[in-house]
Scaffold this motif. Sequence first.
Motif: not given
Length: 667
Positions: A41, A49-52, A65-66, A69-70
Amino acid sequence: LLKIASEIFMNALIRARNERELRDSEQRFRSLFDNAQDGMVVVDPETLRCMTVNCSIRRMLGYAREEMQTIGIGEMYPETIRSQIVEQYRRLKVGAVYHAEAVPLRRKDGTTFPADMTLSTVILDARPYILGVFRDMTAQLNTEAERLRLFMAVEQATEFISILGADGTFQYINPAGERMFGYSINEVVGKNAFITDKGIYDAAFYQAIWKELRSGKAWSGRLTTRGRDGVVREIEQNISPVRDRDGNIVCFLSIGRDITNEVRLEQALRHAQKMEALGTLSSGIAHDFNNILSVITGYAQILLTTSAEHSPEETSLMEILHAARRARDLVRQILTFSRQTEQERKPLHIAPVIKETLRFLGSSLPASITIEHDIDTETDVILTDPTHIHQIIMNLCTNAIHAMKQTGGVLRVMLRPVELTPEDAVLMPDLVPGSYLMLTVSDTGHGIPADIIDRIFDPYFTTKPHGEGTGLGLSVVHGIVKQHGGAIRVHSTEGTGACFELWFPRHTDDVGATPEEHQPVQGGSGKILFVDDDPAVAKMGQEMLERLGYRVVAVTSSSAALEVFHAAPNRYDLLITDKTMPGMDGFELAAAARRIRPDLPIMVVTGFSDAEDPEKARTLGIQEMVMKPLLLPEIAAKIRRLLRIDTDPPPPQSGTETVSGEAHSSD
């Protein structure tokens, strides 16, 4: 201008190269990032927050994945530790690394799993980010837990478990093995298991086991071992080779179980079976032997009634009867001992039993050992039974003889009365002041070491070599003495012999005179049906009873006797029958006769009696049971009691002819 242009151009080339290298680096990072087996992560250090995220972390947590990222990084952890972990993210500095094991991660469905977590910083697009790397530790922890359970099971097992190297040396031994043999793991590790100096097996025995194991075969069997404490144990051992993936032997697993008690129980069972077989054999022998004794004593008593008082004939006949009585008592002792039955304790002169047992032992002693005895025969009465005294003398004297087997010596047996005063009783806490009979058995053997003298009465404790002693002899003696309300003391100095003192409460009442064969007997009148399958006994019984004045029909078959009785049941005043006969025994004959004539007096004669015989006799209405060989005064008195004779009638003239299976009498 040309120089300035050249520098601008070179800087542009360098910048382009750096940008290309950065793009290549980022591309490589993203390739590794996306394809890594560990979950990864990339977190914005400012917003957390998770960037990728890569595929592995999405698979671990169950998010798309989406979705990841939120969410904030804190939602990846259970609430109980969320604030602590988030704080670690905030405090992480560029270039620093934070690592933690078994950190719980929270899946989308709310379940958790342990993970190995590493936090570090990476530069992406010229900006620092936090890289979180996660490895699912569920399988690893399960494997470690399984190994821990296996280790704890081995450590806490009651069986002896050890691991031997490929060269046969100890690499590990569990606590059960340490307790069993008395050696710690540090003392045995590195020592060869197939080299021993315990003296139980020779080197060839262990080498044969080692050869079989080295060939790749497993070995199992029973081993006799001796621990540090000197205690000999029986071990059921299994040794198996352990191989690697290529099939090479890397070590051996040895598992042993202490079966000492089981072996002793097996020995006790075999002994019980042997004694049961001996009891059955003895019963048959006793029946035949008592028939022979009955004939001897019967005719001796018949002759004694006609011999002159104080004549040589009377003396000879009395010696015959005394010898027969000793033979009878010996048979009863053998029967009682072989059947292990409890005898009722009665007042008994124990001196004859002791002397008889010593005579028996003396016949098998080596020439280097002699027996001396000093036995008081005037005050030798205690409440006991002959078998217990026989067991005591046999056990103590056998041990004494074993102690002198190599060097020879003297076995001394003494019996004398003693008075225990209140002052002396202080030293004998198991006894109360009073009159006792002290039996002393001493030897001049090797003695008893001081460090084991307190253990010699323990069951199964023995200092004899394996196979020569059960460890039960002295415990049996101790138990018998305690049952009699007595005490036992031991005096011994190693190298000078041992002395056992046995104290029994004296019995001062009159034992009762042994029935004298040459004493006046009273006869009577009436008709008796006498049944015994031995013709000699039938003939002797007939003559003995006729001399008492009775009319006798002697029969040598129980079935023939029933026919004779059935033909004229009211002609007979008494039925005397042997107990053990082929076809129909005495009890069955008595039952059949009582069904024909319920008021018929019945006497059963037997050479041995089982514990249930008296109750069975009462159930069948049998009034008297008499032990063989028959004593004339005893049987005469019992017959008069059964026939209720109050006066002595004149003996009638009678004659009897006896044949196999039937008898005829002339009235």
